[in-house]
Design an enzyme around this catalytic site. Sequence first.
Site, PDB file in Angstrom:
ATOM      1  N   ARG A  69      11.076  -2.329  10.112  1.00  0.00           N
ATOM      2  CA  ARG A  69      12.047  -2.999  10.958  1.00  0.00           C
ATOM      3  C   ARG A  69      13.346  -3.046  10.223  1.00  0.00           C
ATOM      4  O   ARG A  69      14.434  -2.716  10.843  1.00  0.00           O
ATOM      5  CB  ARG A  69      11.492  -4.337  11.453  1.00  0.00           C
ATOM      6  N   HIS A 102     -14.148   3.527   6.678  1.00  0.00           N
ATOM      7  CA  HIS A 102     -13.311   2.373   6.339  1.00  0.00           C
ATOM      8  C   HIS A 102     -13.736   2.113   4.883  1.00  0.00           C
ATOM      9  O   HIS A 102     -14.292   0.856   4.437  1.00  0.00           O
ATOM     10  CB  HIS A 102     -13.552   1.158   7.221  1.00  0.00           C
ATOM     11  N   ILE A 120       0.849  -1.188   0.098  1.00  0.00           N
ATOM     12  CA  ILE A 120      -0.235   0.174   0.023  1.00  0.00           C
ATOM     13  C   ILE A 120       0.764   1.411  -0.036  1.00  0.00           C
ATOM     14  O   ILE A 120       0.679   1.984  -0.952  1.00  0.00           O
ATOM     15  CB  ILE A 120      -0.881  -0.038   1.383  1.00  0.00           C
ATOM     16  N   ARG A 158      15.399  -2.011   6.410  1.00  0.00           N
ATOM     17  CA  ARG A 158      15.283  -1.488   4.906  1.00  0.00           C
ATOM     18  C   ARG A 158      14.570  -2.391   3.829  1.00  0.00           C
ATOM     19  O   ARG A 158      14.887  -3.439   3.784  1.00  0.00           O
ATOM     20  CB  ARG A 158      16.654  -0.888   4.566  1.00  0.00           C
ATOM     21  N   ASP A 216      -9.258   6.706   7.539  1.00  0.00           N
ATOM     22  CA  ASP A 216     -10.270   5.583   7.103  1.00  0.00           C
ATOM     23  C   ASP A 216     -10.569   4.472   8.175  1.00  0.00           C
ATOM     24  O   ASP A 216     -11.421   3.728   7.662  1.00  0.00           O
ATOM     25  CB  ASP A 216      -9.792   5.191   5.860  1.00  0.00           C
ATOM     26  N   ARG A 271      -5.172   0.330  10.500  1.00  0.00           N
ATOM     27  CA  ARG A 271      -5.971  -0.148  11.539  1.00  0.00           C
ATOM     28  C   ARG A 271      -5.981   0.821  12.467  1.00  0.00           C
ATOM     29  O   ARG A 271      -4.956   1.517  12.825  1.00  0.00           O
ATOM     30  CB  ARG A 271      -5.479  -1.512  12.108  1.00  0.00           C
TER      31      ARG A 271
END
Length: 349
Positions: free
Chosen positions: A208, A315, A187, A210, A291, A267
């Site tokens: 966490r 959402h 995303i 690259r 959202d 979320r």
Amino acid sequence: MLNIVLVKWRLSHTQQLHLQWKFTMSVSRAFKVLVSHPTVPTPALELLRSRGAETIICQSLPPSREEILEKVPGVDAIYWAHYQPLNAGILDAAGSQLRAVSTMSSGIDFVDVPEFQRRKIPLGHTPGVVKNSVADLAIGLMLAAGRNFHAGRRDIENSQWLTERIDWRMGHEIRDSTVGFFGFGGISQAIAKRLQSWDVAKIIYTTRTRKENDVDFKAEHVPFERLLQESDFLIVAAPLTDQTRGKFNAEAFKLTKPSAIFVNVARGGLVQQKDLHEALTTGQIFAAGLDVTTPEPLPADDPLLKLPNCVILPHLGTQTWKTTIEMSLLAANNIINAMEGKPMIRPAY
């Protein structure tokens, strides 16, 4: 000569029929699939049936856990198309013959994944296909929050449309801004791809480790603290885990620019909403576009809904027919693969 050709054709035709029968038997052996939602797109149901599935469709809307528990015993697979908890209670009710489960969702924070792992039941989900529709919406939220869409509409409704002031409802452009991402998966990268034509100054991200392909987006991997301090637009697009839950809290918002626009398309649980409300009302950040919230649906009297600088959507990230059908087909194919003894296309573990 004619007889020889005819004999060969008959033999070949018989072989073809035999092979076709064997193939059909291998992929179309009857199996039962519980579908937890009555409005799963028809193409997904037709695909399952074409491969030998008997679909047992729950009719309650919203989905009723009681109906699911009543219909799930004895099924071979479960097509989970809503966000109620998917846990040991469902698996116990289904029975030991259960061979596969797929959600029709990208996120699986409502699934007891360790329980699936313990029982060695294949679990699928539908990431990847959601990235484009969510990316479009995220940019919409960047614009809506950064340019005072919600506040401006409220001004119109309250007869406060001020035409005499030069500095009325001044917002922030994406052009020449630093766009920061918390999470840099499909995303975020779809958003970053779209931003290549928006003349942003810099793209930074925190994960966490690259991402090897970050050069494709001219993106820089940075620590979380620097992400907060430098982002003009801060976009949250990371999974909800024990490590990310409540990550954006009062301490985090103290480090952001007062001109920052905060966007969450992941979320609601990644954000401490009381702390976000405080940041929006005290000027620690300029605006927010959400959202996702906690809970969903958000109560009509929630304090965030009263703020002029907070754009909230119910959402809608994946709410396009194109993406929803793609999600539904991926979930169906996850189940078909598992029933045929193949790896799921998108396994959850």
